[in-house]
Design an enzyme around this catalytic site. Structure first.
Site, PDB file in Angstrom:
ATOM      1  N   ARG A  66       0.837  -1.204   0.000  1.00  0.00           N
ATOM      2  CA  ARG A  66       0.000   0.000   0.000  1.00  0.00           C
ATOM      3  C   ARG A  66       0.873   1.257   0.000  1.00  0.00           C
ATOM      4  O   ARG A  66       2.035   1.230   0.361  1.00  0.00           O
ATOM      5  CB  ARG A  66      -0.916   0.019   1.225  1.00  0.00           C
ATOM      6  CG  ARG A  66      -2.073  -0.980   1.127  1.00  0.00           C
ATOM      7  CD  ARG A  66      -2.957  -0.916   2.349  1.00  0.00           C
ATOM      8  NE  ARG A  66      -2.229  -1.268   3.552  1.00  0.00           N
ATOM      9  CZ  ARG A  66      -1.747  -0.399   4.425  1.00  0.00           C
ATOM     10  NH1 ARG A  66      -1.965   0.903   4.280  1.00  0.00           N
ATOM     11  NH2 ARG A  66      -1.067  -0.811   5.465  1.00  0.00           N
ATOM     12  N   LYS A  96      -8.687  -2.332   0.831  1.00  0.00           N
ATOM     13  CA  LYS A  96      -8.505  -1.503   2.013  1.00  0.00           C
ATOM     14  C   LYS A  96      -9.232  -0.160   1.869  1.00  0.00           C
ATOM     15  O   LYS A  96      -9.544   0.480   2.868  1.00  0.00           O
ATOM     16  CB  LYS A  96      -7.015  -1.304   2.308  1.00  0.00           C
ATOM     17  CG  LYS A  96      -6.381  -2.513   3.050  1.00  0.00           C
ATOM     18  CD  LYS A  96      -7.073  -2.803   4.362  1.00  0.00           C
ATOM     19  CE  LYS A  96      -6.339  -3.612   5.403  1.00  0.00           C
ATOM     20  NZ  LYS A  96      -5.983  -4.982   5.169  1.00  0.00           N
ATOM     21  N   HIS A 125     -10.255  -4.213  12.466  1.00  0.00           N
ATOM     22  CA  HIS A 125      -9.227  -4.846  11.644  1.00  0.00           C
ATOM     23  C   HIS A 125      -8.877  -6.161  12.332  1.00  0.00           C
ATOM     24  O   HIS A 125      -7.951  -6.226  13.140  1.00  0.00           O
ATOM     25  CB  HIS A 125      -7.998  -3.928  11.540  1.00  0.00           C
ATOM     26  CG  HIS A 125      -6.983  -4.414  10.548  1.00  0.00           C
ATOM     27  ND1 HIS A 125      -5.631  -4.190  10.704  1.00  0.00           N
ATOM     28  CD2 HIS A 125      -7.119  -5.095   9.395  1.00  0.00           C
ATOM     29  CE1 HIS A 125      -4.988  -4.729   9.667  1.00  0.00           C
ATOM     30  NE2 HIS A 125      -5.864  -5.276   8.869  1.00  0.00           N
ATOM     31  N   SER A 169      -0.493  -5.946  10.280  1.00  0.00           N
ATOM     32  CA  SER A 169      -0.034  -6.809   9.191  1.00  0.00           C
ATOM     33  C   SER A 169       1.059  -7.774   9.668  1.00  0.00           C
ATOM     34  O   SER A 169       1.981  -7.374  10.382  1.00  0.00           O
ATOM     35  CB  SER A 169       0.498  -5.931   8.066  1.00  0.00           C
ATOM     36  OG  SER A 169       0.845  -6.733   6.977  1.00  0.00           O
ATOM     37  N   LYS A 224      -3.394 -12.823  11.616  1.00  0.00           N
ATOM     38  CA  LYS A 224      -4.859 -12.844  11.488  1.00  0.00           C
ATOM     39  C   LYS A 224      -5.301 -13.929  10.513  1.00  0.00           C
ATOM     40  O   LYS A 224      -6.160 -14.755  10.829  1.00  0.00           O
ATOM     41  CB  LYS A 224      -5.392 -11.483  10.987  1.00  0.00           C
ATOM     42  CG  LYS A 224      -5.241 -10.344  11.976  1.00  0.00           C
ATOM     43  CD  LYS A 224      -5.868  -9.053  11.455  1.00  0.00           C
ATOM     44  CE  LYS A 224      -5.275  -8.545  10.158  1.00  0.00           C
ATOM     45  NZ  LYS A 224      -3.846  -8.221  10.237  1.00  0.00           N
ATOM     46  N   THR A 225      -4.719 -13.908   9.311  1.00  0.00           N
ATOM     47  CA  THR A 225      -5.146 -14.863   8.285  1.00  0.00           C
ATOM     48  C   THR A 225      -4.741 -16.276   8.669  1.00  0.00           C
ATOM     49  O   THR A 225      -5.554 -17.205   8.636  1.00  0.00           O
ATOM     50  CB  THR A 225      -4.541 -14.467   6.923  1.00  0.00           C
ATOM     51  OG1 THR A 225      -5.013 -13.161   6.593  1.00  0.00           O
ATOM     52  CG2 THR A 225      -4.953 -15.434   5.830  1.00  0.00           C
ATOM     53  N   ASP A 230      -9.860 -10.692   7.817  1.00  0.00           N
ATOM     54  CA  ASP A 230      -9.235  -9.359   7.916  1.00  0.00           C
ATOM     55  C   ASP A 230     -10.109  -8.198   8.408  1.00  0.00           C
ATOM     56  O   ASP A 230      -9.596  -7.312   9.063  1.00  0.00           O
ATOM     57  CB  ASP A 230      -8.667  -8.983   6.544  1.00  0.00           C
ATOM     58  CG  ASP A 230      -7.627  -7.886   6.610  1.00  0.00           C
ATOM     59  OD1 ASP A 230      -6.714  -7.980   7.449  1.00  0.00           O
ATOM     60  OD2 ASP A 230      -7.727  -6.925   5.835  1.00  0.00           O
ATOM     61  N   ARG A 262       1.405 -12.388  -2.147  1.00  0.00           N
ATOM     62  CA  ARG A 262       0.107 -12.806  -1.606  1.00  0.00           C
ATOM     63  C   ARG A 262      -0.718 -13.610  -2.587  1.00  0.00           C
ATOM     64  O   ARG A 262      -0.481 -13.567  -3.795  1.00  0.00           O
ATOM     65  CB  ARG A 262      -0.708 -11.563  -1.219  1.00  0.00           C
ATOM     66  CG  ARG A 262      -0.127 -10.836  -0.025  1.00  0.00           C
ATOM     67  CD  ARG A 262      -1.091  -9.790   0.462  1.00  0.00           C
ATOM     68  NE  ARG A 262      -0.514  -9.012   1.536  1.00  0.00           N
ATOM     69  CZ  ARG A 262      -0.998  -9.021   2.786  1.00  0.00           C
ATOM     70  NH1 ARG A 262      -2.052  -9.726   3.096  1.00  0.00           N
ATOM     71  NH2 ARG A 262      -0.412  -8.286   3.707  1.00  0.00           N
TER      72      ARG A 262
HETATM   73  P1  ATP Z   1      -2.261  -8.762   6.902  1.00  0.00           P
HETATM   74  O1  ATP Z   1      -3.068  -7.778   7.683  1.00  0.00           O
HETATM   75  O2  ATP Z   1      -1.121  -8.108   6.194  1.00  0.00           O
HETATM   76  O3  ATP Z   1      -3.095  -9.634   6.006  1.00  0.00           O
HETATM   77  P2  ATP Z   1      -2.088 -10.970   8.835  1.00  0.00           P
HETATM   78  O4  ATP Z   1      -2.283 -10.524  10.243  1.00  0.00           O
HETATM   79  O5  ATP Z   1      -3.220 -11.653   8.172  1.00  0.00           O
HETATM   80  O6  ATP Z   1      -1.513  -9.731   7.967  1.00  0.00           O
HETATM   81  P3  ATP Z   1      -0.671 -13.375   8.234  1.00  0.00           P
HETATM   82  O7  ATP Z   1      -0.900 -13.312   6.771  1.00  0.00           O
HETATM   83  O8  ATP Z   1      -1.457 -14.381   8.999  1.00  0.00           O
HETATM   84  O9  ATP Z   1      -0.828 -11.932   8.863  1.00  0.00           O
HETATM   85  O10 ATP Z   1       0.875 -13.547   8.454  1.00  0.00           O
HETATM   86  C1  ATP Z   1       1.500 -14.195   9.521  1.00  0.00           C
HETATM   87  C2  ATP Z   1       2.808 -14.737   8.974  1.00  0.00           C
HETATM   88  O11 ATP Z   1       3.635 -15.197  10.021  1.00  0.00           O
HETATM   89  C3  ATP Z   1       2.554 -15.924   8.055  1.00  0.00           C
HETATM   90  O12 ATP Z   1       3.473 -15.855   7.007  1.00  0.00           O
HETATM   91  C4  ATP Z   1       2.824 -17.128   8.979  1.00  0.00           C
HETATM   92  O13 ATP Z   1       3.281 -18.244   8.264  1.00  0.00           O
HETATM   93  C5  ATP Z   1       3.937 -16.563   9.858  1.00  0.00           C
HETATM   94  N1  ATP Z   1       4.029 -17.146  11.227  1.00  0.00           N
HETATM   95  C6  ATP Z   1       5.120 -17.689  11.758  1.00  0.00           C
HETATM   96  N2  ATP Z   1       4.903 -18.070  13.029  1.00  0.00           N
HETATM   97  C7  ATP Z   1       3.637 -17.760  13.335  1.00  0.00           C
HETATM   98  C8  ATP Z   1       2.832 -17.920  14.504  1.00  0.00           C
HETATM   99  N3  ATP Z   1       3.298 -18.456  15.623  1.00  0.00           N
HETATM  100  N4  ATP Z   1       1.559 -17.494  14.456  1.00  0.00           N
HETATM  101  C9  ATP Z   1       1.081 -16.911  13.328  1.00  0.00           C
HETATM  102  N5  ATP Z   1       1.794 -16.729  12.199  1.00  0.00           N
HETATM  103  C10 ATP Z   1       3.079 -17.165  12.181  1.00  0.00           C
HETATM  104 MN    MN Z   2      -4.320 -11.186   6.442  1.00  0.00          MN
END
Ligand code: ATP
Ligand code: MN
Length: 531
Positions: free
Chosen positions: A60, A200, A219, A239, A243-244, A258, A324
């Site tokens: 972004r 977003k 969020h 980020s 979350k995902t 999200d 992504r």
């Molecule tokens: P965004 O808002 O950018 O979408 P997000 O909060 O959804 O971000 P994720 O896409 O879930 O974030 O990213 C978490 C990253 O961290 C992933 O690549 C995941 O494989 C890695 N990871 C490593 N260890 C952990 C853990 N203990 N718990 C969660 N994620 C982990």
């Molecule tokens: Mn996400």
């Protein structure tokens, strides 16, 4: 020429957007993919995915985002966090963009933002790129044929990456622009191909509109116990905090990854799809997300792949670490068909603490939850520069400052009221480092985080013994099924407990420095929870 299906009473021409070449309304996935390939926007990948790279922008552009300062919103926008654009500058931007678009082909999707019929927003997305139209079709909620025939767009987003803004003429900061006009119900995006801007910008809209109706906008990801939508949980986090990853839990039903709202009817997904990071993605750790990277129509953005076999390289971050994939939520086998759940029984705040200080899980009082919600802490690992190992802290209020048009207290007060009304249990979960800071320690194993969450969400963790954390004052469990006791106590995971104490004190100081800005705006109990 128009093609496809659209409410004949609400075409682009009727909105004053005319002179375009061919306009393709509400094409389905195969047609959008075909168009994108014919236009040379990307290529078909393994399993029928769509492979694309976005050029200069792979994330972004927060410094190019503007809110038009019209009288009706003027007093409600948090101007310290949202850059203003003058209404006449926006009018010039719109006129120039329409002029630029003349003769070009455009793709239109009419979609819903919000699974709750009472609070949903009907948005029209006009894309120059066919694959952007496919992306937003995956990400938002898709009306059925009947809903489409009577669809009336409330907000319209025009995304035209070939348009370059002129800062002097349009009151923006660079050739890239994302301008939100609440009065004209228009969002204009120019000079960036990064697809995330589409979703977003809808999020930002809802984050403005919903709190005005007493609905909390968050969020966060969300899921619920299988067969029991009333046993729901939300996972706030910036980020990269998980979350995902963590919401896609084989033992729970996924509501969304999200963006969610919390109304008197419960929680609801704003979206109808997910946008998952794919860096270092492993089938063993994240089977459901991994599977989507070989399914028909998944958009795969900025990943390196083998030219011959089209095999994806999940470890090659040479285009960006923010690689992504985007897919409709139905691709996850245990996703909710309604996108809704009851008021959350558990509220989890995710943080990726690269300092290695925060425990893997802690239980928060409502006041502590408010403190952490307003703080919005995470810490990124250092850049790729060699020898630089110091983590960078980020404090982003409400776990999403770039998407919050209103003041943090607006969201804080709504959340606090809802927690009080429904008695949710709140947790802070560190998905970041253990055994030392980034450079020394290691990332929290995903299976450990999942076990802790399972025990938190099924109520068993709450029943065990807790200790008080001397630095942050929250409760930390001493035992958890399937997790080593040692892991629960970060100080003991460090080789040198004194260096842990020093690092912890530094983190406490960072929290305190950041929180000073909210002290005048908050109640005494949250002040008391401040560290
Ligand atoms: P965004 O808002 O950018 O979408 P997000 O909060 O959804 O971000 P994720 O896409 O879930 O974030 O990213 C978490 C990253 O961290 C992933 O690549 C995941 O494989 C890695 N990871 C490593 N260890 C952990 C853990 N203990 N718990 C969660 N994620 C982990
Ligand atoms: Mn996400």
């Amino acid at each position: 020429m128009t093609h496809g299906r659209v409410n004949p009473a609400h075409t682009l021409d009727q909105q004053g957007i005319s002179g375009l070449g061919s306009v393709y309304y509400n094409l389905l996935e195969p047609a959008l993919m075909q168009a994108a390939v014919e236009r040379g926007e990307g290529r078909i990948g393994k399993g029928g995915t769509f492979l694309v790279s976005t050029g200069q922008f792979t994330g972004r552009s927060p410094n190019d985002k503007f809110v038009v300062r019209t009288p009706e919103v003027e007093d409600h926008i948090w101007w310290d966090n949202n850059a203003p654009m003058a209404p006449d500058a926006f009018d010039r931007l719109y006129a120039d963009m329409l002029e630029h678009m003349k003769g070009g082909d455009y793709y239109v999707q009419d979609l819903f933002g919000g699974a709750d019929e009472e609070h949903r927003l009907d948005v029209r997305v006009v894309s120059e790129l066919a694959w952007h139209n496919l992306f937003i079709r995956h990400l938002l909620r898709r009306p059925d044929a009947e809903e489409l025939s009577s669809f009336v767009p409330e907000f319209t987003i025009i995304n035209c990456p070939s348009f370059k803004a002129d800062p002097a003429r349009h009151g923006c900061a660079s050739e890239t622009v994302i301008a939100l006009n609440f009065e004209k119900k228009l969002i204009l995006i120019g000079n960036t191909e990064y697809a995330g801007e589409n979703k977003k910008s809808v999020f930002t809209l809802l984050n403005y509109i919903l709190p005005g109706k007493g609905v909390m906008a968050m969020h966060c990801s969300a899921n619920h116990a299988i067969g029991d939508p009333d046993d729901s949980a939300v996972f706030f986090g910036l980020s990269g905090t998980g979350k995902t990853t963590l919401s896609a839990d084989p033992s729970r039903t996924l509501i969304g990854d999200d963006e969610h709202g919390w109304s008197d009817n419960g929680i609801f997904n704003f979206e109808g799809g997910c946008y998952a990071k794919t860096i270092n993605l492993r089938e063993e750790a994240e089977p459901e997300i991994y599977a989507t990277t070989q399914k028909f129509s998944t958009v795969i953005e900025n990943m390196v792949y083998d030219e011959d076999t089209l095999e994806l390289d999940f470890d090659d971050d040479s285009l960006t670490a923010n690689m992504r994939c985007a897919y409709p939520i139905e691709m996850i086998s245990n996703a909710s068909s309604t996108g809704k759940g009851g008021a959350p029984k558990n509220i989890v705040m995710l943080t990726c603490d690269a300092f290695g200080v925060l425990p893997p899980i802690a239980r928060l009082t409502p006041a502590q939850a408010m403190y952490h919600f307003l703080s919005g802490f995470t810490a990124k690992v250092a850049g790729t520069e060699r020898g630089v190992t110091e983590p960078t802290p980020t404090f982003s209020t409400c776990f999403g400052a770039p998407f919050m048009p209103r003041r943090p207290e607006v969201y804080g007060d709504l959340l606090r009221q809802k927690i009080a009304e429904h008695g949710a249990t709140c947790w802070l979960v560190n998905t970041g480092w253990t055994g030392g800071a980034f450079g020394t320690g290691s990332r929290m194993p995903i299976h450990a985080t999942r076990s802790l969450l399972t025990a938190a969400l099924d109520g068993s963790l709450n029943e065990g013994e807790f200790r008080k954390d001397p630095n942050f004052g929250f409760d930390v469990p001493i035992h958890c099924r399937d997790v080593a006791d040692l892991l629960l106590d970060p100080r003991r995971t460090w080789d040198n407990p004194e260096s842990y104490d020093r690092q912890a004190q530094r983190l406490v100081d960072m929290f305190a420095d950041n929180f000073a800005q909210y002290v005048d705006h908050i109640d005494d109990d949250v002040k008391a929870a401040a560290i």
